[in-house]
Design a protein around this motif. Structure first.
Motif, short mmCIF file in Angstrom:
data_model
loop_
_atom_site.label_atom_id
_atom_site.label_comp_id
_atom_site.label_asym_id
_atom_site.label_seq_id
_atom_site.Cartn_x
_atom_site.Cartn_y
_atom_site.Cartn_z
N LEU A 11 0.83 -1.20 0.00
CA LEU A 11 0.00 0.00 0.00
C LEU A 11 0.87 1.26 0.00
N GLY A 12 2.02 1.19 0.65
CA GLY A 12 2.96 2.30 0.58
C GLY A 12 3.48 2.51 -0.83
N VAL A 13 3.74 1.44 -1.55
CA VAL A 13 4.20 1.54 -2.94
C VAL A 13 3.11 2.14 -3.81
N VAL A 14 1.87 1.73 -3.59
CA VAL A 14 0.75 2.27 -4.37
C VAL A 14 0.68 3.79 -4.23
N LEU A 15 0.82 4.27 -3.01
CA LEU A 15 0.76 5.71 -2.78
C LEU A 15 2.03 6.41 -3.24
N GLY A 16 3.16 5.73 -3.16
CA GLY A 16 4.43 6.35 -3.54
C GLY A 16 4.62 6.51 -5.03
N LEU A 17 3.91 5.74 -5.83
CA LEU A 17 4.05 5.83 -7.28
C LEU A 17 3.28 7.01 -7.87
N ARG A 18 2.48 7.67 -7.07
CA ARG A 18 1.69 8.79 -7.56
C ARG A 18 2.45 10.09 -7.35
N ALA A 19 2.36 10.99 -8.31
CA ALA A 19 3.00 12.29 -8.16
C ALA A 19 2.30 13.10 -7.07
N ARG A 20 0.99 13.06 -7.04
CA ARG A 20 0.19 13.70 -5.99
C ARG A 20 -0.77 12.65 -5.45
N LEU A 21 -0.92 12.63 -4.14
CA LEU A 21 -1.76 11.59 -3.54
C LEU A 21 -3.22 11.73 -3.93
N VAL A 22 -3.72 12.96 -4.00
CA VAL A 22 -5.12 13.19 -4.37
C VAL A 22 -5.15 14.05 -5.62
N ASN A 23 -5.80 13.56 -6.65
CA ASN A 23 -5.97 14.36 -7.87
C ASN A 23 -7.30 13.97 -8.51
N ARG A 24 -7.62 14.64 -9.58
CA ARG A 24 -8.93 14.41 -10.22
C ARG A 24 -8.95 13.16 -11.10
N ASN A 26 -7.93 10.08 -10.34
CA ASN A 26 -8.40 8.95 -9.57
C ASN A 26 -8.60 9.39 -8.11
N PRO A 27 -9.69 10.06 -7.83
CA PRO A 27 -9.89 10.57 -6.47
C PRO A 27 -10.21 9.48 -5.45
N PHE A 28 -10.52 8.29 -5.90
CA PHE A 28 -10.92 7.22 -4.99
C PHE A 28 -9.75 6.36 -4.53
N LEU A 29 -8.54 6.58 -5.05
CA LEU A 29 -7.41 5.74 -4.67
C LEU A 29 -7.07 5.82 -3.19
N PRO A 30 -6.99 6.99 -2.57
CA PRO A 30 -6.71 7.00 -1.12
C PRO A 30 -7.77 6.25 -0.31
N GLY A 31 -9.01 6.35 -0.70
CA GLY A 31 -10.06 5.61 -0.01
C GLY A 31 -9.92 4.11 -0.21
N ALA A 32 -9.52 3.70 -1.40
CA ALA A 32 -9.31 2.27 -1.67
C ALA A 32 -8.14 1.74 -0.87
N VAL A 33 -7.09 2.54 -0.72
CA VAL A 33 -5.94 2.13 0.09
C VAL A 33 -6.35 2.00 1.55
#
Length: 90
Positions: A11-24, A26-33
């Motif tokens: 889950l750390g890798v999933v969040l680390g691969l994004r340039a910004r954690l929250v963007n338009r 895929n706004p649901f990724l932090p919730g999915a994590v």
């Protein structure tokens, strides 16, 4: 403990691969994590799931050690993302 450590690192890798954690995009990724983390914790602490998955609950030290893997995965993914970033001039 290995189950939770691997889950936290992934889950750390999933969040680390994004340039910004929250963007338009895929706004649901932090919730999915967050949902994945909660389901992983449920697999260790809900009695029905513990019996089905044959897991044992962890103490606070085990949880702390396992969750320490999340920043490691996050930082590794950030380093790889920046190492292989394409330059605008290139």
């Amino acid at each position: 403990m290995l189950f939770l450590a691997l889950l936290a690192a992934q889950l750390g890798v999933v969040l680390g691969l994004r340039a910004r954690l929250v963007n338009r995009e895929n706004p649901f990724l932090p919730g999915a994590v967050l949902a994945s983390a909660l389901l992983g914790a449920a697999a260790l602490h809900v009695p029905f799931l513990r019996s089905v998955l044959e897991t044992e609950p962890l103490g606070w030290s085990g949880i702390g050690l396992a969750l320490a893997c999340a920043p490691v995965g996050f930082l590794a993914a950030c380093l790889l993302r920046t190492a292989f970033r394409r330059t605008a001039a290139g």
